[in-house]
Scaffold this motif. Structure first.
Motif, PDB file in Angstrom:
ATOM      1  N   LEU A 195      -2.837   7.371  11.634  1.00 36.06           N
ATOM      2  CA  LEU A 195      -3.822   6.842  12.568  1.00 36.06           C
ATOM      3  C   LEU A 195      -3.352   6.773  14.018  1.00 36.06           C
ATOM      4  CD1 LEU A 195      -5.167   3.883  10.389  1.00 36.06           C
ATOM      5  CD2 LEU A 195      -6.332   6.041  10.878  1.00 36.06           C
ATOM      6  N   LEU A 196      -2.052   6.736  14.243  1.00 38.26           N
ATOM      7  CA  LEU A 196      -1.542   6.520  15.598  1.00 38.26           C
ATOM      8  C   LEU A 196      -1.158   7.837  16.258  1.00 38.26           C
ATOM      9  CD1 LEU A 196       0.735   3.401  14.971  1.00 38.26           C
ATOM     10  CD2 LEU A 196      -1.624   3.450  15.812  1.00 38.26           C
ATOM     11  N   PRO A 197      -1.548   8.051  17.506  1.00 34.93           N
ATOM     12  CA  PRO A 197      -1.142   9.263  18.223  1.00 34.93           C
ATOM     13  C   PRO A 197       0.309   9.142  18.686  1.00 34.93           C
ATOM     14  CG  PRO A 197      -2.362   7.836  19.703  1.00 34.93           C
ATOM     15  CD  PRO A 197      -2.388   7.167  18.351  1.00 34.93           C
ATOM     16  N   GLU A 198       0.955  10.277  18.770  1.00 34.51           N
ATOM     17  CA  GLU A 198       2.293  10.255  19.362  1.00 34.51           C
ATOM     18  C   GLU A 198       2.147  10.439  20.861  1.00 34.51           C
ATOM     19  OE1 GLU A 198       5.016   9.129  19.868  1.00 34.51           O
ATOM     20  OE2 GLU A 198       6.181  10.010  18.243  1.00 34.51           O
ATOM     21  N   HIS A 199       2.989   9.787  21.626  1.00 34.45           N
ATOM     22  CA  HIS A 199       2.953   9.944  23.076  1.00 34.45           C
ATOM     23  C   HIS A 199       4.361   9.831  23.618  1.00 34.45           C
ATOM     24  CE1 HIS A 199       2.644   8.817  27.332  1.00 34.45           C
ATOM     25  NE2 HIS A 199       1.522   9.502  27.324  1.00 34.45           N
ATOM     26  N   ARG A 200       4.735  10.851  24.361  1.00 25.70           N
ATOM     27  CA  ARG A 200       5.995  10.790  25.102  1.00 25.70           C
ATOM     28  C   ARG A 200       5.746  11.399  26.469  1.00 25.70           C
ATOM     29  NH1 ARG A 200       7.179  14.629  21.140  1.00 25.70           N
ATOM     30  NH2 ARG A 200       8.375  13.119  19.971  1.00 25.70           N
ATOM     31  N   ALA A 201       6.426  10.891  27.470  1.00 25.46           N
ATOM     32  CA  ALA A 201       6.217  11.347  28.848  1.00 25.46           C
ATOM     33  C   ALA A 201       7.135  12.525  29.124  1.00 25.46           C
ATOM     34  CB  ALA A 201       6.490  10.215  29.822  1.00 25.46           C
ATOM     35  N   ALA A 202       6.532  13.697  29.269  1.00 22.25           N
ATOM     36  CA  ALA A 202       7.335  14.904  29.507  1.00 22.25           C
ATOM     37  C   ALA A 202       7.960  14.914  30.886  1.00 22.25           C
ATOM     38  CB  ALA A 202       6.459  16.145  29.322  1.00 22.25           C
ATOM     39  N   THR A 203       7.391  14.137  31.829  1.00 29.44           N
ATOM     40  CA  THR A 203       7.884  14.178  33.209  1.00 29.44           C
ATOM     41  C   THR A 203       9.095  13.281  33.435  1.00 29.44           C
ATOM     42  OG1 THR A 203       6.347  12.420  33.841  1.00 29.44           O
ATOM     43  CG2 THR A 203       5.592  14.698  34.089  1.00 29.44           C
ATOM     44  N   LEU A 204       9.404  12.392  32.481  1.00 30.55           N
ATOM     45  CA  LEU A 204      10.522  11.464  32.671  1.00 30.55           C
ATOM     46  C   LEU A 204      11.824  12.112  32.238  1.00 30.55           C
ATOM     47  CD1 LEU A 204       8.988   8.099  31.393  1.00 30.55           C
ATOM     48  CD2 LEU A 204       9.249   8.878  33.757  1.00 30.55           C
ATOM     49  N   GLY A 205      12.869  11.868  32.991  1.00 29.05           N
ATOM     50  CA  GLY A 205      14.182  12.384  32.647  1.00 29.05           C
ATOM     51  C   GLY A 205      14.867  11.526  31.601  1.00 29.05           C
ATOM     52  N   PRO A 206      16.133  11.834  31.295  1.00 28.65           N
ATOM     53  CA  PRO A 206      16.866  11.055  30.305  1.00 28.65           C
ATOM     54  C   PRO A 206      17.028   9.593  30.749  1.00 28.65           C
ATOM     55  CG  PRO A 206      18.114  13.010  30.979  1.00 28.65           C
ATOM     56  CD  PRO A 206      16.932  12.912  31.870  1.00 28.65           C
ATOM     57  N   ILE A 207      17.133   8.714  29.774  1.00 32.63           N
ATOM     58  CA  ILE A 207      17.310   7.307  30.080  1.00 32.63           C
ATOM     59  C   ILE A 207      18.694   7.079  30.673  1.00 32.63           C
ATOM     60  CG2 ILE A 207      18.267   6.604  27.834  1.00 32.63           C
ATOM     61  CD1 ILE A 207      16.349   4.168  28.010  1.00 32.63           C
ATOM     62  N   ASP A 208      18.793   6.187  31.637  1.00 32.79           N
ATOM     63  CA  ASP A 208      20.057   5.944  32.334  1.00 32.79           C
ATOM     64  C   ASP A 208      20.898   4.965  31.515  1.00 32.79           C
ATOM     65  OD1 ASP A 208      21.775   6.179  34.738  1.00 32.79           O
ATOM     66  OD2 ASP A 208      21.328   4.036  34.937  1.00 32.79           O
ATOM     67  N   GLU A 261      14.292   7.378  38.740  1.00 31.72           N
ATOM     68  CA  GLU A 261      13.583   6.931  37.538  1.00 31.72           C
ATOM     69  C   GLU A 261      14.313   5.733  36.943  1.00 31.72           C
ATOM     70  OE1 GLU A 261      13.107  10.154  34.836  1.00 31.72           O
ATOM     71  OE2 GLU A 261      11.973  11.395  36.240  1.00 31.72           O
ATOM     72  N   PRO A 262      14.113   4.555  37.529  1.00 32.79           N
ATOM     73  CA  PRO A 262      14.872   3.383  37.107  1.00 32.79           C
ATOM     74  C   PRO A 262      14.434   2.862  35.741  1.00 32.79           C
ATOM     75  CG  PRO A 262      13.220   2.738  38.702  1.00 32.79           C
ATOM     76  CD  PRO A 262      13.178   4.234  38.618  1.00 32.79           C
ATOM     77  N   LEU A 263      15.332   2.155  35.095  1.00 31.33           N
ATOM     78  CA  LEU A 263      14.991   1.478  33.842  1.00 31.33           C
ATOM     79  C   LEU A 263      14.021   0.342  34.107  1.00 31.33           C
ATOM     80  CD1 LEU A 263      15.942   1.668  30.813  1.00 31.33           C
ATOM     81  CD2 LEU A 263      17.474  -0.239  31.334  1.00 31.33           C
ATOM     82  N   LEU A 264      14.211  -0.354  35.217  1.00 31.12           N
ATOM     83  CA  LEU A 264      13.328  -1.446  35.632  1.00 31.12           C
ATOM     84  C   LEU A 264      12.706  -1.072  36.969  1.00 31.12           C
ATOM     85  CD1 LEU A 264      12.260  -4.360  35.306  1.00 31.12           C
ATOM     86  CD2 LEU A 264      14.311  -5.147  36.494  1.00 31.12           C
ATOM     87  N   ASP A 265      11.385  -0.880  36.973  1.00 28.94           N
ATOM     88  CA  ASP A 265      10.677  -0.495  38.196  1.00 28.94           C
ATOM     89  C   ASP A 265      10.479  -1.734  39.067  1.00 28.94           C
ATOM     90  OD1 ASP A 265       9.157   0.570  40.170  1.00 28.94           O
ATOM     91  OD2 ASP A 265       7.519   1.256  38.885  1.00 28.94           O
TER      92      ASP A 265
END
Length: 497
Positions: A195-208, A261-265
């Motif tokens: 029932l749930l769609p998958e969503h990931r942001a292709a524009t975001l880089g690796p997590i810091d 691309e900060p962890l905390l905006d």
């Protein structure tokens, strides 16, 4: 004859699937929030079985919220990158395994370790479930309704936790409050992929990763230091540990300002209503945690009610929180977020202050009325917090924004138990030569009626002081909400968000 739109049936199916998906999403939310408070009523029987020290009792209650607070921002960002559904299902599996370990824990140390794992799993569930709502409901009106339902289950779960705990403890042993998680998580794991769609942001880089280490390394020592100072007083070790936490958080904030691309905006905090929302959620959860925990102890240990009777007396507040959380978003749209936040915080404060009518030998009506009024305020304010968090950022950053708001919830809950709970304990111990807790005093009193009455009077005094302190914080936040949000017209703020 009216020509039928061929897209209408598909749209109806899509909308029905979205609402079914929401039904799946609220399940982990209910569990995570229930597990914040489900142990309140179980602590007396758990203590009799495992024999934890006073310090271990606090860690059993606190460590779950501490782990949530430390990891929510990280897990929200991780979900944006690797997939919100993926991390939701992985977190559900961890949460389930940890629940089994907690249910059959043979010692306080194992139970504390299980609560740590539950905190890790829970930190993946909250931000991903709320962020997925923005994918299920692109329409703003339906999204606001869905967020109200999500928040009703989140806020209501904290109130329902003691009730479920009381019902289970009436028939089973204390470990049953954890095993109840398993069938609910099984439903999520079976129907979530469908029932749930998958969503990931292709524009975001690796997590810091350095940011992850700094955020966790800063939050946990700071909370531990505050907790230790509140419970035991100032000493060199606790001050040094808290200072280390502050130093790491300062480094964390500086690093966020340098990253693209900060962890905390940090720019989110330039929005007046976002600042109000975060402050309201933290202060609200501080007072709610203290209110729920202290009144649970009061109903059992002071008035002599069993866990089921104490749980049933919590139903009016649970209903108030749930119903008002459903309508909070509509109130914000009709009267403005500024007025709605201020009213909600003021009602929460009034409900806490009404507990002054509660005493050793009476005042049950004051407890019920006060808890209901407080519940109305909590339900409205918590929905507004969720709505502001989701609408504050583009869809691809929703997990990050939700992580911030949910961190404030969990940090507030942990600080409520650590600070307001410890304040109540300090007042209790200062009332006479009592044990570390009221339960210890009752156990070792030898049935001395004079000692028992004096201890119960002292506990009630501590409860009054702690809940009144929570009310003062709520009033201060209500004033801040009115003044801060008033500097910007509500219409302009809505356009910005």
């Amino acid at each position: 004859m009216t020509k039928l739109d061929p897209a209408a049936p598909a749209a109806a199916v899509g909308e029905r699937r979205a609402w079914l998906g929401l039904g799946v999403l609220v399940l982990p939310v209910l569990l995570v929030s229930m597990d914040i408070s489900v142990l309140f009523l179980a602590m007396p029987t758990l203590t009799a079985d495992l024999g934890p020290t006073a310090s271990q009792q606090l860690w059993i209650l606190d460590i779950y919220g501490f782990m949530l607070a430390g990891l929510l921002i990280t897990m929200g960002n991780l979900g944006d990158r690797i997939g919100r559904r993926n991390i939701l299902l992985a977190g559900a599996a961890v949460f389930g395994l940890a629940s089994v370990l907690a249910a059959f824990a043979p010692s306080p140390a194992v139970l504390i370790a299980a609560r740590v794992l539950m905190g890790i799993g829970g930190a993946t569930l909250l931000p991903s479930s709320l962020a997925l709502i923005s994918n299920l409901f692109p329409d703003a009106r339906r999204r606001a309704t869905a967020i109200g339902i999500w928040t009703a289950f989140f806020a209501g779960g904290s109130a329902v936790g003691p009730i479920c705990g009381g019902l289970l403890l009436h028939h089973f042993w204390w470990g049953s409050v954890f095993l109840i998680n398993i069938p609910v998580l099984a439903v999520l794991l079976v129907f979530g992929p469908i029932l749930l769609p998958e969503h990931r942001a292709a524009t975001l880089g690796p997590i810091d990763l350095p940011s992850v280490a700094l955020s966790i390394g800063g939050i946990l020592p700071l909370i531990y230091g505050i907790k230790h100072v509140a419970a035991e007083g100032f000493d060199v070790a606790s001050v040094v540990i808290a200072a280390i936490g502050v130093g790491l958080l300062v480094l964390f904030v500086r690093r966020q300002r340098q990253l693209s691309e900060p962890l905390l905006d940090l720019t989110l905090f330039t929005r007046p209503l976002f600042r109000v929302a975060i402050g309201a959620s933290m202060v609200g959860m501080m007072s709610l945690a203290a209110l729920s925990y202290l009144t649970s102890v009061y109903l059992q240990t002071v008035t002599g009610r069993d866990p089921l009777q104490a749980a049933l007396l919590g139903i009016p507040m649970a209903i108030a929180v749930f119903v008002c959380a459903m309508s909070g978003a509509r109130l914000g749209q009709r009267f403005g977020v500024r007025a709605s936040f201020t009213l909600a915080l003021a009602l929460s404060a009034l409900g806490n202050l009404m507990l002054f009518g509660v005493g050793v030998d009476g005042g049950l009506g004051w407890y019920i009325a006060g808890s209901v009024i407080a519940g109305i305020g909590y339900g409205i304010s918590f929905t507004l917090v969720s709505e502001v968090a989701v609408s504050a950022v583009p869809a691809e950053r929703a997990g990050s924004a939700v992580g911030i708001s949910e961190t404030s919830f969990e940090l507030g809950n942990a600080l409520g138990l650590a600070l307001l709970g410890s304040l109540a304990a300090l007042v209790f111990r200062s009332g006479g030569n009592f044990g570390a807790t009221l339960s210890d005093t009752v156990t070792h009193s030898g049935g001395d009626a004079t000692v028992l009455h004096a201890a119960r009077e002292s506990f009630v005094t501590g409860m009054h002081v702690a809940t009144a302190t929570g009310a003062l914080l709520l009033i201060a936040m209500a004033v801040a909400a009115w003044r801060t949000a008033g500097r910007v017209q509500d219409g302009a703020e809505h356009r910005n968000t």
